[in-house]
Design an enzyme around this catalytic site. Structure first.
Site, PDB file in Angstrom:
ATOM      1  N   ALA B  12       6.881 -35.817  20.660  1.00 51.41           N
ATOM      2  CA  ALA B  12       5.983 -35.118  19.739  1.00 51.41           C
ATOM      3  C   ALA B  12       6.545 -35.116  18.320  1.00 51.41           C
ATOM      4  O   ALA B  12       7.702 -35.433  18.086  1.00 51.41           O
ATOM      5  CB  ALA B  12       5.751 -33.698  20.218  1.00 51.41           C
ATOM      6  N   CYS B  13       5.711 -34.638  17.448  1.00 49.23           N
ATOM      7  CA  CYS B  13       5.802 -34.837  16.009  1.00 49.23           C
ATOM      8  C   CYS B  13       7.163 -34.992  15.328  1.00 49.23           C
ATOM      9  O   CYS B  13       7.438 -36.097  14.879  1.00 49.23           O
ATOM     10  CB  CYS B  13       5.001 -33.779  15.293  1.00 49.23           C
ATOM     11  SG  CYS B  13       4.190 -34.468  13.864  1.00 49.23           S
ATOM     12  N   PRO B  14       7.995 -33.999  15.197  1.00 50.68           N
ATOM     13  CA  PRO B  14       9.142 -34.275  14.310  1.00 50.68           C
ATOM     14  C   PRO B  14      10.171 -35.201  14.939  1.00 50.68           C
ATOM     15  O   PRO B  14      10.957 -35.795  14.222  1.00 50.68           O
ATOM     16  CB  PRO B  14       9.735 -32.896  14.038  1.00 50.68           C
ATOM     17  CG  PRO B  14       9.226 -32.020  15.096  1.00 50.68           C
ATOM     18  CD  PRO B  14       8.044 -32.632  15.729  1.00 50.68           C
TER      19      PRO B  14
END
Lengths: 243, 75
Positions: B12-14
């Protein structure tokens, strides 16, 4: 330097055009099924709440914009630290300014232009106003901090999680389950937190009341947002080396 | 000119961004890094970061909902 001519190698696609066409067809059929279910849901909700279908429609539009624009509340606070990009931070500040206008209009209608209706029987507390005027204090800061840590680790806040669930990112479905569990725990411990005066201040901050009128409140609200926007803009430009 | 692939599928994102930043540090100028991602958010913040640093970035959709971000280290 001779190798400044950019020669980025193109990677081979994982899917053949036939596989891709098949997936597109599946997407098309699935979206048709979802649309029919959505209309049925809207028809059902409409029987319970006269504004139900309208609210569902707003939600659909909100989700669409969120997905297409890659708007993300978590990223707006995280990216300045991680990448130095403040484009989403500025987008959130603009969104806050726009929604402030709408909420101000609704609240002015409720309070009257010179706050004359505030404190009457019809409007005893500012927390009754539209726009979530809530108690602010140490608990707000602590809660925001905890939520921020969770949102960054989970890869999205509430709206971002929903949007990526729809995109089919499985991790976000797991996040959603724990989101519910966390909310339930939060509601369960809320009375205990409310009983500690250091953690919970039952003092809603309402700018028009605090500053004595709508005009100073409007100046303060938009002035603060403007200052934050300028700071975000300068910070972003500095990080990307434009300044 | 070396080429390296970084598998960030399912992250996921970071996380893909941080992994990319780490991987870029160990690479020489002119090297190419290919990052495999399937989180739409990384499609925005990795190119954002790489371009702001001055690298050359290209995005390719290799499958439905799966992308390769190709970064050439420029400095």
């Amino acid at each position: 330097m001779s190798d400044t001519t950019i020669t980025i190698k193109r990677s081979t696609p994982k899917e053949t055009p036939e596989q891709r066409a098949r997936k597109r067809l599946i997407q098309f059929i699935a979206s048709g099924v979802v649309l029919v279910l959505y209309i049925l849901l809207a028809a059902f909700v409409q029987t319970k709440n006269p504004q139900g279908a309208f609210i569902l429609l707003i939600g659909l539009g909100f989700g669409y914009i969120l997905q297409r624009s890659r708007f993300c509340f978590t990223a707006s606070m995280r990216d300045p630290v991680l990448t130095g990009s403040t484009s989403l931070t500025k987008a959130v500040i603009i969104a806050l300014a726009i929604s402030s206008v709408g909420y101000m209009a609704l609240q002015m209608k409720a309070t009257g232009l010179s706050l004359e209706k505030l404190g009457t029987d019809a409007l005893k507390s500012v927390t009754q106003l539209p726009g979530h005027v809530r108690d602010a204090g140490v608990h707000t800061v602590l809660g925001g901090f905890l939520f921020g840590i969770g949102a960054v680790i989970a890869g999205g806040c509430a709206s971002g999680t929903f949007m990526r669930m729809g995109e089919g990112f499985v991790q976000q479905w797991i996040v959603f389950i724990f989101f519910i569990i966390g909310s339930v725990i939060g509601m369960a411990v809320l009375p205990a937190i409310k009983s500690v005066p250091f953690l919970y201040q039952a003092t809603p901050v309402y700018l028009p009341k605090l500053l004595g009128g709508w005009i100073p409140a409007i100046i303060f609200q938009f002035g603060m947002l403007f200052i934050l926007y300028i700071i975000a803009d300068i910070y972003g430009k500095k990080k990307s080396g434009e300044l | 000119m070396a080429e390296k692939t970084l598998d960030c599928l399912g992250e996921a994102c970071p996380v893909p961004l941080v992994k990319t930043q780490k991987a870029m540090e160990s690479m020489a100028v002119g090297d190419v890094l290919i990052v495999n991602i399937d989180h739409s958010c990384a499609m925005k913040n990795i190119p954002d970061w790489a371009r702001s640093v001055g690298h050359v970035v290209e995005i390719e959709e290799v499958a439905e909902g799966e992308w390769n971000i190709i970064i050439q280290k420029m400095k």
